[in-house]
Scaffold this active site. Structure first.
Site, PDB file in Angstrom:
ATOM      1  CD  GLU A  41      16.093 -40.918 -14.526  1.00  0.00           C
ATOM      2  OE1 GLU A  41      15.028 -40.646 -13.932  1.00  0.00           O
ATOM      3  OE2 GLU A  41      16.780 -40.070 -15.110  1.00  0.00           O
ATOM      4  NE  ARG A  45      22.816 -36.684 -16.649  1.00  0.00           N
ATOM      5  CZ  ARG A  45      22.477 -36.208 -15.482  1.00  0.00           C
ATOM      6  NH1 ARG A  45      23.382 -35.852 -14.613  1.00  0.00           N
ATOM      7  NH2 ARG A  45      21.217 -36.104 -15.169  1.00  0.00           N
ATOM      8  CB  THR A  70      20.273 -38.000 -19.416  1.00  0.00           C
ATOM      9  OG1 THR A  70      20.279 -37.920 -17.996  1.00  0.00           O
ATOM     10  CG2 THR A  70      20.970 -36.754 -19.942  1.00  0.00           C
ATOM     11  CE  LYS A 130      14.376 -34.803 -15.409  1.00  0.00           C
ATOM     12  NZ  LYS A 130      15.418 -35.804 -15.194  1.00  0.00           N
TER      13      LYS A 130
HETATM   14  C1  3PG Z   1      18.478 -35.616 -13.639  1.00  0.00           C
HETATM   15  O1  3PG Z   1      19.255 -36.093 -14.447  1.00  0.00           O
HETATM   16  O2  3PG Z   1      17.323 -36.035 -13.507  1.00  0.00           O
HETATM   17  C2  3PG Z   1      18.920 -34.457 -12.820  1.00  0.00           C
HETATM   18  O3  3PG Z   1      20.129 -33.956 -13.299  1.00  0.00           O
HETATM   19  C3  3PG Z   1      19.071 -34.776 -11.379  1.00  0.00           C
HETATM   20  O4  3PG Z   1      19.229 -33.574 -10.719  1.00  0.00           O
HETATM   21  P1  3PG Z   1      19.944 -33.499  -9.288  1.00  0.00           P
HETATM   22  O5  3PG Z   1      21.366 -33.953  -9.487  1.00  0.00           O
HETATM   23  O6  3PG Z   1      19.852 -32.059  -8.854  1.00  0.00           O
HETATM   24  O7  3PG Z   1      19.200 -34.424  -8.360  1.00  0.00           O
END
Ligand code: 3PG
Length: 206
Positions: A41, A45, A70, A130
């Site tokens: 994925e 961001r 995101t 999710k």
């Molecule tokens: C995401 O974008 O799915 C989460 O922010 C990932 O979370 P993590 O950095 O704690 O793995």
């Protein structure tokens, strides 16, 4: 491919990337792919995220399944689809995102952190969710509690998952896979230690 197929074949983990450049995205994606993680994925961001999705889809092998994560707005959902993403992920499940996802052709993984949100997303037609932010929203105990009433739903826990706790999540029948950023640690990415990232992936247990 349904979202359930994607989560099942992604086991044990969907690595989440936030690349700072296209070349970084390509090297990182290749390192994870060589580590056996063929479902990945890219989180929307960073400024280059959509171009990174295009570049990865163009240059990595065809069997790489790539999600855009995101997703916060219907516009982002559309842009991710145009960029060539294979599936879409949101940390939440607002009405506007659920509506936009229903009219998209791509599998969608909406984010939920409690039973009401899970039921809302399920009633909108999504049976894979999710669970975010997993550790902060009650972790394994919360998922165990949801499994009774929500037994038709599969969860991909994300947020606070790491090498120490991922196997506990995977032991739950409602969890086909987890997702997280821990396989692309900032330090290794900064040093361009792609081999180190492939090795990290090889240390995962199915
Ligand atoms: C995401 O974008 O799915 C989460 O922010 C990932 O979370 P993590 O950095 O704690 O793995």
């Amino acid at each position: 491919m349904t979202m359930k197929d994607i989560l099942t074949s992604a086991r044990p983990v969907i690595p989440v990337m936030t690349p700072g450049s296209i070349s970084q995205a390509l090297s990182l994606s290749r390192a994870l792919y060589e580590g056996g993680l063929k479902t990945q994925e890219v989180a929307l961001r960073s400024a280059c995220a959509l171009d990174a999705i295009k570049a990865i889809k163009d240059q990595l092998p065809e069997d790489l399944v790539l999600g855009a994560g995101t997703i916060l707005t219907p516009t982002q959902l559309e842009l991710a689809e145009q960029a060539g993403a294979d599936f879409l992920v949101s940390p939440g499940s607002t009405d506007s995102i659920l509506d936009a996802a229903k009219s998209s052709l791509l599998p969608f993984l909406p984010g939920v952190s409690n039973p009401t949100q899970a039921i809302t997303a399920f009633n909108a037609g999504f049976n894979c969710l999710k669970f975010f932010p997993a550790e902060a929203a009650g972790g394994i105990e919360m998922l165990k509690a949801l499994a009774g009433p929500l037994h038709e739903i599969s969860f991909c826990p994300t947020g606070g998952i790491n090498s120490k706790n991922y196997q506990k999540y995977l032991s739950l029948p409602s969890v086909p896979c987890v997702a997280g950023t821990w396989l692309a640690p900032d330090e290794l990415v900064r040093k361009a230690d792609w081999k180190g990232i492939t090795l990290l992936c090889h240390s995962l247990h199915p």
